[in-house]
Design an enzyme around this catalytic site. Structure first.
Site, PDB file in Angstrom:
ATOM      1  N   ARG A   1      -9.205   0.680   9.500  1.00 47.59           N
ATOM      2  CA  ARG A   1      -8.757  -0.673   9.844  1.00 47.59           C
ATOM      3  C   ARG A   1      -9.776  -1.407  10.697  1.00 47.59           C
ATOM      4  O   ARG A   1      -9.548  -2.565  11.061  1.00 47.59           O
ATOM      5  CB  ARG A   1      -7.435  -0.594  10.613  1.00 47.59           C
ATOM      6  CG  ARG A   1      -6.198  -0.730   9.715  1.00 47.59           C
ATOM      7  CD  ARG A   1      -5.014  -0.503  10.623  1.00 47.59           C
ATOM      8  NE  ARG A   1      -3.824  -1.207  10.268  1.00 47.59           N
ATOM      9  CZ  ARG A   1      -2.771  -0.620   9.669  1.00 47.59           C
ATOM     10  NH1 ARG A   1      -2.829   0.627   9.295  1.00 47.59           N
ATOM     11  NH2 ARG A   1      -1.670  -1.321   9.465  1.00 47.59           N
TER      12      ARG A   1
ATOM     13  N   LYS B   1       0.831  -1.214   0.000  1.00 46.88           N
ATOM     14  CA  LYS B   1       0.000   0.000   0.000  1.00 46.88           C
ATOM     15  C   LYS B   1       0.866   1.266   0.000  1.00 46.88           C
ATOM     16  O   LYS B   1       0.615   2.188  -0.768  1.00 46.88           O
ATOM     17  CB  LYS B   1      -0.927   0.030   1.232  1.00 46.88           C
ATOM     18  CG  LYS B   1      -1.899  -1.139   1.309  1.00 46.88           C
ATOM     19  CD  LYS B   1      -2.906  -0.967   2.425  1.00 46.88           C
ATOM     20  CE  LYS B   1      -2.331  -0.958   3.824  1.00 46.88           C
ATOM     21  NZ  LYS B   1      -1.691  -2.217   4.262  1.00 46.88           N
TER      22      LYS B   1
ATOM     23  N   ARG C   1      12.016   0.023  11.282  1.00 45.84           N
ATOM     24  CA  ARG C   1      10.783  -0.205  12.052  1.00 45.84           C
ATOM     25  C   ARG C   1      10.925  -1.453  12.883  1.00 45.84           C
ATOM     26  O   ARG C   1      11.135  -2.539  12.343  1.00 45.84           O
ATOM     27  CB  ARG C   1       9.583  -0.365  11.102  1.00 45.84           C
ATOM     28  CG  ARG C   1       9.121   0.921  10.500  1.00 45.84           C
ATOM     29  CD  ARG C   1       7.975   0.687   9.534  1.00 45.84           C
ATOM     30  NE  ARG C   1       6.825   0.005  10.117  1.00 45.84           N
ATOM     31  CZ  ARG C   1       5.660  -0.142   9.479  1.00 45.84           C
ATOM     32  NH1 ARG C   1       5.502   0.354   8.258  1.00 45.84           N
ATOM     33  NH2 ARG C   1       4.660  -0.769  10.064  1.00 45.84           N
TER      34      ARG C   1
ATOM     35  N   ARG D   1      11.841  -5.832   4.286  1.00 41.15           N
ATOM     36  CA  ARG D   1      11.765  -4.377   4.493  1.00 41.15           C
ATOM     37  C   ARG D   1      12.410  -3.996   5.831  1.00 41.15           C
ATOM     38  O   ARG D   1      13.034  -2.948   5.956  1.00 41.15           O
ATOM     39  CB  ARG D   1      10.286  -3.953   4.479  1.00 41.15           C
ATOM     40  CG  ARG D   1      10.052  -2.471   4.699  1.00 41.15           C
ATOM     41  CD  ARG D   1       8.596  -2.098   4.499  1.00 41.15           C
ATOM     42  NE  ARG D   1       7.741  -2.509   5.609  1.00 41.15           N
ATOM     43  CZ  ARG D   1       6.411  -2.417   5.622  1.00 41.15           C
ATOM     44  NH1 ARG D   1       5.776  -1.961   4.564  1.00 41.15           N
ATOM     45  NH2 ARG D   1       5.705  -2.794   6.663  1.00 41.15           N
TER      46      ARG D   1
ATOM     47  N   ARG E   1       0.565  -8.835  13.522  1.00 44.17           N
ATOM     48  CA  ARG E   1      -0.073  -7.792  12.700  1.00 44.17           C
ATOM     49  C   ARG E   1      -1.000  -8.431  11.668  1.00 44.17           C
ATOM     50  O   ARG E   1      -2.083  -7.925  11.377  1.00 44.17           O
ATOM     51  CB  ARG E   1       0.998  -6.924  12.016  1.00 44.17           C
ATOM     52  CG  ARG E   1       1.675  -5.962  12.983  1.00 44.17           C
ATOM     53  CD  ARG E   1       2.996  -5.442  12.475  1.00 44.17           C
ATOM     54  NE  ARG E   1       2.880  -4.615  11.292  1.00 44.17           N
ATOM     55  CZ  ARG E   1       3.902  -4.309  10.490  1.00 44.17           C
ATOM     56  NH1 ARG E   1       5.121  -4.774  10.749  1.00 44.17           N
ATOM     57  NH2 ARG E   1       3.715  -3.568   9.438  1.00 44.17           N
TER      58      ARG E   1
END
Ligand code: AMP
Length: 193
Positions: free
Chosen positions: A91, A14, A136, A130, A148
């Protein structure tokens, strides 16, 4: 006005696609995750309030999240002329309902919801990859990544039916090259433009 929701699990691309889409269609990009990370980095009151949720891979409570979204919109009214690209919001069903109320009252409803379909193992692989460069902490730990994904399925995925019911939900193959996926998204947007 084109208000587009990018929908899909964490790691479905996204954010990557949003950067390209906002340029092409001159949209204002709102990523609630980016806003939260900015606040955490700045050690603001909001940052301190939400940091525990992000660290654990849990959702920030709806009231806090919607307040953040509404503030972002109010502070950027001058940049929103063509519409908004939502990345990571809504969400939960209450988030979608309050968003609908907010935009319906202004006569600028959500135009479409573009859902990127990516298999679970591909998502986990992408996020861990990533995590090597994103800085992160929630991208680095496989158990948080899987949490998640679990939270997405439990709390966010039911929104697909919510938007299906409104005739706004479009599913796309979210696997392939970045350009291929971008092409699929643009083809859908161009149908409603
Ligand atoms: P993201 O960058 O979209 O993957 O979001 C990172 C984290 O920010 C999520 O795991 C949540 O903790 C929080 N977050 C972002 N957007 C929302 C939202 N709409 N509702 C609740 N929590 C959110």
């Amino acid at each position: 006005m084109l208000n587009i929701v990018l929908f899909g699990p964490p790691g479905s691309g996204k954010g990557t696609q949003a950067v390209m889409l906002k340029e092409k269609y001159s949209l204002f990009h709102i990523s609630t995750g980016d806003i939260f990370r900015r606040e955490i980095k700045g050690k603001t009151e909001l940052g301190l309030e939400v940091t525990g949720y992000l660290d654990k891979g849990l959702l920030v409570p709806d009231e806090v999240t919607f307040k953040v979204l509404a503030t972002e919109i109010r502070n950027n009214m001058d940049k929103i002329g063509n519409g908004i690209l939502f990345d990571g919001y809504p969400r939960t069903t209450p988030q979608a309902e309050i968003m609908d109320k907010f935009f319906d009252e202004r006569g600028t409803p959500v135009s479409m919801v573009l859902s990127l379909l990516v298999h679970d193992e591909e998502v986990v692989k992408r996020i861990l990859q990533r995590g090597k460069t994103s800085g992160r902490s929630d991208d680095n730990d496989e158990s948080i990544v899987r949490e998640r994904l679990r939270v997405y399925k439990e709390q966010t995925l039911p929104l697909a039916d919510y938007y299906r019911g409104q005739g706004k939900y479009v599913e796309l193959n979210g696997e392939g090259s970045i350009e291929e996926i971008f092409g699929r998204l643009c083809a859908e947007i161009d149908k409603v433009k």
